[in-house]
Enzyme design. Structure first.
Site, PDB file in Angstrom:
ATOM      1  N   ARG A 238       0.829  -1.217   0.000  1.00 13.06           N
ATOM      2  CA  ARG A 238       0.000   0.000   0.000  1.00 13.06           C
ATOM      3  C   ARG A 238       0.864   1.268   0.000  1.00 13.06           C
ATOM      4  NH1 ARG A 238      -3.181  -3.693  -0.884  1.00 13.06           N
ATOM      5  NH2 ARG A 238      -5.261  -3.909   0.016  1.00 13.06           N
TER       6      ARG A 238
ATOM      7  N   SER B 267     -11.109  -1.442   1.951  1.00 11.81           N
ATOM      8  CA  SER B 267     -10.505  -1.596   3.289  1.00 11.81           C
ATOM      9  C   SER B 267     -10.258  -0.211   3.867  1.00 11.81           C
ATOM     10  CB  SER B 267      -9.152  -2.296   3.198  1.00 11.81           C
ATOM     11  OG  SER B 267      -9.291  -3.573   2.672  1.00 11.81           O
TER      12      SER B 267
ATOM     13  N   GLU C  26      -6.395   3.814   5.625  1.00 10.38           N
ATOM     14  CA  GLU C  26      -5.845   3.674   4.274  1.00 10.38           C
ATOM     15  C   GLU C  26      -6.234   4.842   3.361  1.00 10.38           C
ATOM     16  OE1 GLU C  26      -7.170   0.854   1.140  1.00 10.38           O
ATOM     17  OE2 GLU C  26      -5.672  -0.419   2.076  1.00 10.38           O
TER      18      GLU C  26
HETATM   19  N1  EPU Z   1     -11.373 -11.292   9.343  1.00 16.60           N
HETATM   20  C1  EPU Z   1     -12.199 -11.441  10.443  1.00 16.60           C
HETATM   21  N2  EPU Z   1     -13.302 -10.629  10.530  1.00 16.60           N
HETATM   22  C2  EPU Z   1     -13.596  -9.697   9.596  1.00 16.60           C
HETATM   23  C3  EPU Z   1     -12.739  -9.535   8.476  1.00 16.60           C
HETATM   24  C4  EPU Z   1     -11.639 -10.356   8.372  1.00 16.60           C
HETATM   25  O1  EPU Z   1     -11.968 -12.274  11.309  1.00 16.60           O
HETATM   26  O2  EPU Z   1     -14.602  -9.016   9.746  1.00 16.60           O
HETATM   27  C5  EPU Z   1     -10.228 -12.203   9.189  1.00 16.60           C
HETATM   28  C6  EPU Z   1     -10.513 -13.196   8.063  1.00 16.60           C
HETATM   29  O3  EPU Z   1     -11.181 -14.324   8.543  1.00 16.60           O
HETATM   30  C7  EPU Z   1      -9.148 -13.533   7.559  1.00 16.60           C
HETATM   31  C8  EPU Z   1      -8.368 -12.254   7.788  1.00 16.60           C
HETATM   32  O4  EPU Z   1      -9.099 -11.491   8.743  1.00 16.60           O
HETATM   33  O5  EPU Z   1      -8.562 -14.552   8.319  1.00 16.60           O
HETATM   34  C9  EPU Z   1      -8.134 -11.469   6.515  1.00 16.60           C
HETATM   35  O6  EPU Z   1      -9.378 -11.123   5.908  1.00 16.60           O
HETATM   36  P1  EPU Z   1      -9.567 -11.031   4.322  1.00 16.60           P
HETATM   37  O7  EPU Z   1      -9.087 -12.255   3.678  1.00 16.60           O
HETATM   38  O8  EPU Z   1     -10.967 -10.608   4.063  1.00 16.60           O
HETATM   39  O9  EPU Z   1      -8.557  -9.917   3.860  1.00 16.60           O
HETATM   40  P2  EPU Z   1      -8.116  -8.527   4.534  1.00 16.60           P
HETATM   41  O10 EPU Z   1      -6.772  -8.693   5.138  1.00 16.60           O
HETATM   42  O11 EPU Z   1      -9.212  -8.068   5.423  1.00 16.60           O
HETATM   43  C10 EPU Z   1      -6.845  -7.598   2.452  1.00 16.60           C
HETATM   44  C11 EPU Z   1      -6.830  -6.340   1.649  1.00 16.60           C
HETATM   45  C12 EPU Z   1      -8.029  -6.325   0.699  1.00 16.60           C
HETATM   46  C13 EPU Z   1      -7.902  -7.507  -0.231  1.00 16.60           C
HETATM   47  C14 EPU Z   1      -7.875  -8.795   0.606  1.00 16.60           C
HETATM   48  C15 EPU Z   1      -7.591 -10.014  -0.223  1.00 16.60           C
HETATM   49  C16 EPU Z   1      -5.740  -4.679   3.012  1.00 16.60           C
HETATM   50  C17 EPU Z   1      -5.894  -3.473   3.873  1.00 16.60           C
HETATM   51  N3  EPU Z   1      -6.861  -5.199   2.537  1.00 16.60           N
HETATM   52  O12 EPU Z   1      -8.009  -7.572   3.259  1.00 16.60           O
HETATM   53  O13 EPU Z   1      -7.962  -5.133  -0.060  1.00 16.60           O
HETATM   54  O14 EPU Z   1      -8.990  -7.565  -1.126  1.00 16.60           O
HETATM   55  O15 EPU Z   1      -6.810  -8.719   1.600  1.00 16.60           O
HETATM   56  O16 EPU Z   1      -6.261  -9.990  -0.652  1.00 16.60           O
HETATM   57  O17 EPU Z   1      -4.617  -5.099   2.768  1.00 16.60           O
HETATM   58  C18 EPU Z   1      -8.781  -2.887  -0.228  1.00 16.60           C
HETATM   59  O18 EPU Z   1      -7.612  -2.502  -0.050  1.00 16.60           O
HETATM   60  O19 EPU Z   1      -9.714  -2.075  -0.393  1.00 16.60           O
HETATM   61  C19 EPU Z   1      -9.079  -4.322  -0.186  1.00 16.60           C
HETATM   62  C20 EPU Z   1     -10.320  -4.779  -0.231  1.00 16.60           C
END
Ligand code: EPU
Length: 345
Positions: free
Chosen positions: A164, A233, A329
């Site tokens: 990012r 995010s 972000e």
């Molecule tokens: N999780 C929870 N509760 C929630 C949300 C997430 O427990 O409400 C846990 C999930 O179970 C999982 C972990 O957190 O174990 C990660 O969640 P997820 O796979 O949804 O990905 P993220 O880390 O929340 C990041 C990016 C997203 C991208 C996804 C997939 C960032 C800030 N965000 O989200 O990017 O789509 O990974 O690669 O790095 C964006 O930047 O707008 C965006 C959507």
């Protein structure tokens, strides 16, 4: 170039914040850009670059010249058996461009399908999802450099791409991105290291199916901005030193985490927010989405003040429970059209 005054930016920012710009113009060419920058200099106006509006937080009144980037076009440059270079206008819609590359059998960007916004914004925060960051597929970025007052091309290795992050984030007032030069692969090398994706793509390991599954996963978790105004995010996933992580992990062994280079560990902000009780919770008209706690939603006519009250409450609760500071972000703007810190009142 046509300058409009008192323009409502609500339709142009995906959080749907009411924001009136004192001056506004569309930029469809590099000539437009030069004319607009001249106008801003004569009128002593700051400029605010508006792309897809999917990562910005705007105040109700902005005294600045808003440049709405709308340079179109996809041009095939040179290629060989391994890769193809392409020059793409900053105003092309990101998702449509990704779909186009897949149709043309050009590979690399499929994991980044359905990310909102425009091509010109993609290098700024080095958009990333499902194990891919756009910087890996960028050859160079064409800009107008406001400091040196000239057009130039910045090679990817000089863009300082990281999670990012890029030089365009460090020095936001210096560069206006006009085109992005991509280098895409002629053979698909599917990146399937992201848990949910690996299982989803297992039966049919093609780039087309990978793209389809990414779209499916995103649609199942992330709110459509047309229905629930949001900026994706809302916080970055914190990257901690290994020893700091080890201490936290002793107390919270379930915390989802991903090893990073140089003894660092990335942890899931969504999980922290969820555990702090914010999943599906609102403060007034702004809340965290019920299917993905990392996404902040404007449920009715929120102002920037409402948005800030909610995300600060989330930050405070996560801090109280985990001693971890969440960093927003999206980019926050002031009434002069300049980027400001999230820490200031
Ligand atoms: N999780 C929870 N509760 C929630 C949300 C997430 O427990 O409400 C846990 C999930 O179970 C999982 C972990 O957190 O174990 C990660 O969640 P997820 O796979 O949804 O990905 P993220 O880390 O929340 C990041 C990016 C997203 C991208 C996804 C997939 C960032 C800030 N965000 O989200 O990017 O789509 O990974 O690669 O790095 C964006 O930047 O707008 C965006 C959507």
């Amino acid at each position: 170039m046509h300058i409009q005054t008192q323009v409502q930016l609500k339709p142009f920012n995906t959080l749907n914040l009411d924001a009136i710009a004192s001056h506004y113009t569309k930029i469809t060419s590099t000539e437009d850009l030069l004319a607009a920058l001249d106008f801003a200099e004569q009128q002593q106006l700051n400029i605010l670059i508006l792309s897809g509006g999917s990562n910005m937080l705007l105040p109700e009144h902005i005294h600045a010249l808003v440049l709405h980037m709308d340079i179109q076009g996809i041009e095939l440059l040179d290629g060989d058996d391994v890769q193809q270079r392409l020059k793409v206008g900053a105003g092309q819609i990101w998702h449509d461009f990704v779909l186009w590359t897949t149709k043309e059998q050009l590979y690399g960007l499929q994991n980044l399908a359905l990310i909102p916004g425009l091509v010109g914004a993609s290098p700024v925060q080095n958009i990333g999802a499902y194990g891919v960051e756009v910087g890996e597929f960028i050859d160079s970025v064409e800009v107008y450099d406001r400091k040196l007052k000239q057009f130039s091309a910045i090679a990817a290795k000089d863009c300082d791409f990281a999670y990012r992050h890029s030089i365009f984030k460090d020095d936001p007032n210096r560069y206006v991105i006009t085109h992005v030069i991509f280098k895409l692969l002629k053979q698909a090398h599917l990146k399937l290291n992201y848990g949910d994706l690996k299982a989803a793509v297992a039966d049919e390991q093609t780039a087309e199916n990978l793209q389809r599954q990414v779209i499916h996963i995103r649609q199942s978790k992330l709110p459509n901005p047309q229905e629930y105004p949001n900026v994706g995010s809302f916080f970055k996933n914190p990257v901690l030193e290994q020893k700091v992580f080890d201490q936290i992990a002793q107390k919270f062994p379930q915390l989802p985490h991903y090893p990073q280079p140089n003894d660092h560990v990335k942890i899931a902000a969504g999980w922290l927010i969820d555990q702090s009780g914010w999943k599906g919770k609102q403060l007034g008209v702004v809340g965290m989405f019920h299917k993905q706690a990392l996404v902040l939603v404007n449920y009715a006519d929120a102002s920037l003040k409402d948005v800030r009250a909610t995300y600060r409450a989330v930050q405070q609760d996560v801090w109280n429970q985990f001693n971890i500071a969440l960093e927003p972000e999206p980019v926050l703007f002031d009434e002069q059209g300049l980027i400001r810190s999230h820490q200031e009142n």
